[in-house]
Design a protein around this motif. Structure first.
Motif, PDB file in Angstrom:
ATOM      1  N   LYS A 192       0.820  -1.489  -0.584  1.00 14.50           N
ATOM      2  CA  LYS A 192      -0.016   0.220  -0.240  1.00 14.50           C
ATOM      3  C   LYS A 192       0.639   1.278   0.113  1.00 14.50           C
ATOM      4  O   LYS A 192       0.249   2.278  -0.560  1.00 14.50           O
ATOM      5  CB  LYS A 192      -0.849   0.067   1.314  1.00 14.50           C
ATOM      6  CG  LYS A 192      -2.142   1.256   1.266  1.00 14.50           C
ATOM      7  CD  LYS A 192      -2.848   1.319   0.317  1.00 14.50           C
ATOM      8  CE  LYS A 192      -3.792   2.716   0.425  1.00 14.50           C
ATOM      9  NZ  LYS A 192      -4.295   2.707  -0.597  1.00 14.50           N
ATOM     10  N   ILE A 193       2.268   0.983   0.525  1.00 10.70           N
ATOM     11  CA  ILE A 193       3.160   2.435   1.260  1.00 10.70           C
ATOM     12  C   ILE A 193       3.182   2.568  -0.561  1.00 10.70           C
ATOM     13  O   ILE A 193       3.184   4.105  -0.768  1.00 10.70           O
ATOM     14  CB  ILE A 193       3.845   2.551   1.360  1.00 10.70           C
ATOM     15  CG1 ILE A 193       3.755   2.131   3.170  1.00 10.70           C
ATOM     16  CG2 ILE A 193       5.175   3.560   1.600  1.00 10.70           C
ATOM     17  CD1 ILE A 193       4.098   1.106   4.092  1.00 10.70           C
ATOM     18  N   LEU A 194       3.921   1.671  -1.060  1.00  9.32           N
ATOM     19  CA  LEU A 194       4.517   1.658  -2.513  1.00  9.32           C
ATOM     20  C   LEU A 194       3.598   2.297  -3.766  1.00  9.32           C
ATOM     21  O   LEU A 194       4.018   2.902  -4.269  1.00  9.32           O
ATOM     22  CB  LEU A 194       5.365   0.259  -3.081  1.00  9.32           C
ATOM     23  CG  LEU A 194       6.486   0.200  -2.458  1.00  9.32           C
ATOM     24  CD1 LEU A 194       6.599  -1.288  -2.877  1.00  9.32           C
ATOM     25  CD2 LEU A 194       7.562   1.125  -2.327  1.00  9.32           C
ATOM     26  N   ASP A 219       5.688  -7.816  -4.452  1.00 10.94           N
ATOM     27  CA  ASP A 219       5.394  -6.230  -5.570  1.00 10.94           C
ATOM     28  C   ASP A 219       6.463  -6.122  -6.679  1.00 10.94           C
ATOM     29  O   ASP A 219       6.105  -4.910  -6.652  1.00 10.94           O
ATOM     30  CB  ASP A 219       6.081  -5.494  -4.129  1.00 10.94           C
ATOM     31  CG  ASP A 219       4.704  -5.500  -2.957  1.00 10.94           C
ATOM     32  OD1 ASP A 219       4.171  -5.511  -2.404  1.00 10.94           O
ATOM     33  OD2 ASP A 219       5.456  -5.630  -1.580  1.00 10.94           O
ATOM     34  N   MET A 220       6.623  -6.816  -7.087  1.00 13.38           N
ATOM     35  CA  MET A 220       7.748  -6.921  -8.161  1.00 13.38           C
ATOM     36  C   MET A 220       6.839  -6.236  -9.485  1.00 13.38           C
ATOM     37  O   MET A 220       7.180  -4.706 -10.262  1.00 13.38           O
ATOM     38  CB  MET A 220       9.126  -7.767  -9.020  1.00 13.38           C
ATOM     39  CG  MET A 220       9.265  -7.711 -10.403  1.00 13.38           C
ATOM     40  SD  MET A 220      10.386  -8.939 -10.045  1.00 13.38           S
ATOM     41  CE  MET A 220      10.206  -9.846 -10.687  1.00 13.38           C
ATOM     42  N   ASP A 221       5.555  -6.451  -8.909  1.00 15.60           N
ATOM     43  CA  ASP A 221       4.964  -5.884 -10.300  1.00 15.60           C
ATOM     44  C   ASP A 221       4.547  -4.623  -9.975  1.00 15.60           C
ATOM     45  O   ASP A 221       3.948  -3.234 -11.398  1.00 15.60           O
ATOM     46  CB  ASP A 221       3.366  -6.775 -10.706  1.00 15.60           C
ATOM     47  CG  ASP A 221       2.540  -6.531  -9.006  1.00 15.60           C
ATOM     48  OD1 ASP A 221       2.945  -6.497  -8.115  1.00 15.60           O
ATOM     49  OD2 ASP A 221       1.445  -5.656  -8.857  1.00 15.60           O
ATOM     50  N   LEU A 222       4.682  -3.557  -8.941  1.00 19.59           N
ATOM     51  CA  LEU A 222       4.553  -2.897  -8.334  1.00 19.59           C
ATOM     52  C   LEU A 222       5.631  -1.199  -8.914  1.00 19.59           C
ATOM     53  O   LEU A 222       5.969  -0.431  -9.719  1.00 19.59           O
ATOM     54  CB  LEU A 222       4.535  -2.390  -7.662  1.00 19.59           C
ATOM     55  CG  LEU A 222       3.003  -2.712  -6.213  1.00 19.59           C
ATOM     56  CD1 LEU A 222       2.946  -2.850  -5.387  1.00 19.59           C
ATOM     57  CD2 LEU A 222       2.516  -1.606  -7.547  1.00 19.59           C
ATOM     58  N   TYR A 223       7.165  -1.997  -9.376  1.00 21.41           N
ATOM     59  CA  TYR A 223       8.120  -1.165  -9.360  1.00 21.41           C
ATOM     60  C   TYR A 223       7.815  -0.896 -11.541  1.00 21.41           C
ATOM     61  O   TYR A 223       7.565  -1.584 -12.389  1.00 21.41           O
ATOM     62  CB  TYR A 223       9.398  -2.316  -9.399  1.00 21.41           C
ATOM     63  CG  TYR A 223       9.705  -2.512  -7.953  1.00 21.41           C
ATOM     64  CD1 TYR A 223      10.672  -1.623  -7.936  1.00 21.41           C
ATOM     65  CD2 TYR A 223       9.071  -3.116  -7.012  1.00 21.41           C
ATOM     66  CE1 TYR A 223      10.600  -1.871  -6.040  1.00 21.41           C
ATOM     67  CE2 TYR A 223       9.200  -2.928  -6.240  1.00 21.41           C
ATOM     68  CZ  TYR A 223      10.510  -2.787  -5.558  1.00 21.41           C
ATOM     69  OH  TYR A 223      10.851  -3.076  -3.730  1.00 21.41           O
ATOM     70  N   SER A 224       8.332   0.355 -11.816  1.00 20.54           N
ATOM     71  CA  SER A 224       8.692   1.013 -12.728  1.00 20.54           C
ATOM     72  C   SER A 224       8.893   2.133 -13.325  1.00 20.54           C
ATOM     73  O   SER A 224      10.374   2.206 -12.587  1.00 20.54           O
ATOM     74  CB  SER A 224       6.576   2.224 -13.116  1.00 20.54           C
ATOM     75  OG  SER A 224       6.680   2.545 -12.407  1.00 20.54           O
ATOM     76  N   GLU A 225       9.246   2.367 -14.525  1.00 18.22           N
ATOM     77  CA  GLU A 225      10.698   3.243 -14.724  1.00 18.22           C
ATOM     78  C   GLU A 225      10.648   4.601 -13.490  1.00 18.22           C
ATOM     79  O   GLU A 225       9.797   5.145 -13.004  1.00 18.22           O
ATOM     80  CB  GLU A 225      10.267   4.419 -16.384  1.00 18.22           C
ATOM     81  CG  GLU A 225      11.764   4.784 -16.626  1.00 18.22           C
ATOM     82  CD  GLU A 225      11.457   5.338 -17.904  1.00 18.22           C
ATOM     83  OE1 GLU A 225      12.137   6.180 -18.117  1.00 18.22           O
ATOM     84  OE2 GLU A 225      10.245   5.040 -18.726  1.00 18.22           O
ATOM     85  N   GLY A 226      11.700   4.595 -12.706  1.00 16.47           N
ATOM     86  CA  GLY A 226      12.363   5.481 -11.939  1.00 16.47           C
ATOM     87  C   GLY A 226      12.313   4.762 -10.545  1.00 16.47           C
ATOM     88  O   GLY A 226      13.062   5.344  -9.734  1.00 16.47           O
TER      89      GLY A 226
END
Length: 166
Positions: free
Chosen positions: A83-85, A108-115
């Motif tokens: 939720k924080i991410l 949570d890897m699916d939450l990581y994007s460019e930047g």
């Protein structure tokens, strides 16, 4: 600003039981209490969302570093981490996560994007050495495998080689 423009520490305590950890002294916690686990800091979610929204309204998009005094993927409580991410992205911010949690981060890897950045602290590549100094942390091979999975998914990854233990 060594790791990011802003830093956030959602949890109190950690549970990785690192013999070299300075944080219990800084937070004025007994080491036993700090090592016993992590709990979400009182009022954290509301304060974090308020600050993230305020920065967005001011036209600021920042990279938020997680964490200096705890670990987003500690062995005890990770439910609020997602939720924080998500809140960071919702308000236009990127994030950097530095963890010793290894594969716990994969959910949570699916939450990581460019930047966004994913990093792991390593003191050694030797599992026995790590188990002596970081009794509750993921083993070095687990951390390295997790870093590779994030890297292969296109996420910027890095390693923090610290502290130097002899």
């Amino acid at each position: 600003q060594e790791y990011g423009e802003w830093a956030s520490n959602p949890y109190r305590g950690c549970g990785h039981k690192c013999a070299y950890c300075y944080v219990p002294l800084v937070l004025k916690m007994r080491r036993e209490e700090f090592d016993a686990g992590a709990t979400l800091r009182d009022g954290f979610m509301q304060a974090f969302e308020k600050d993230a929204k305020k920065m967005q309204k001011a036209g600021q998009s920042v990279n938020i570093f997680f964490c200096f005094t705890t670990d987003m993927y500690n062995p005890f409580i990770n439910e609020p981490t997602r939720k924080i991410l998500e809140l960071a992205h919702q308000y236009g911010h990127t994030f950097t996560v530095l963890t010793k949690g290894g594969e716990r981060a994969l959910r949570d890897m699916d939450l990581y994007s460019e930047g966004d950045h994913f990093a792991s602290t390593l003191t050694s590549l030797d599992d026995a050495f790590s188990m002596k100094w970081e009794r509750g942390a993921a083993l070095p091979k687990d951390r390295m495998n997790t870093l590779k999975k994030f890297h292969d998914a296109g996420v910027f990854t890095w390693v923090s080689l610290e502290p130097t233990l002899d």
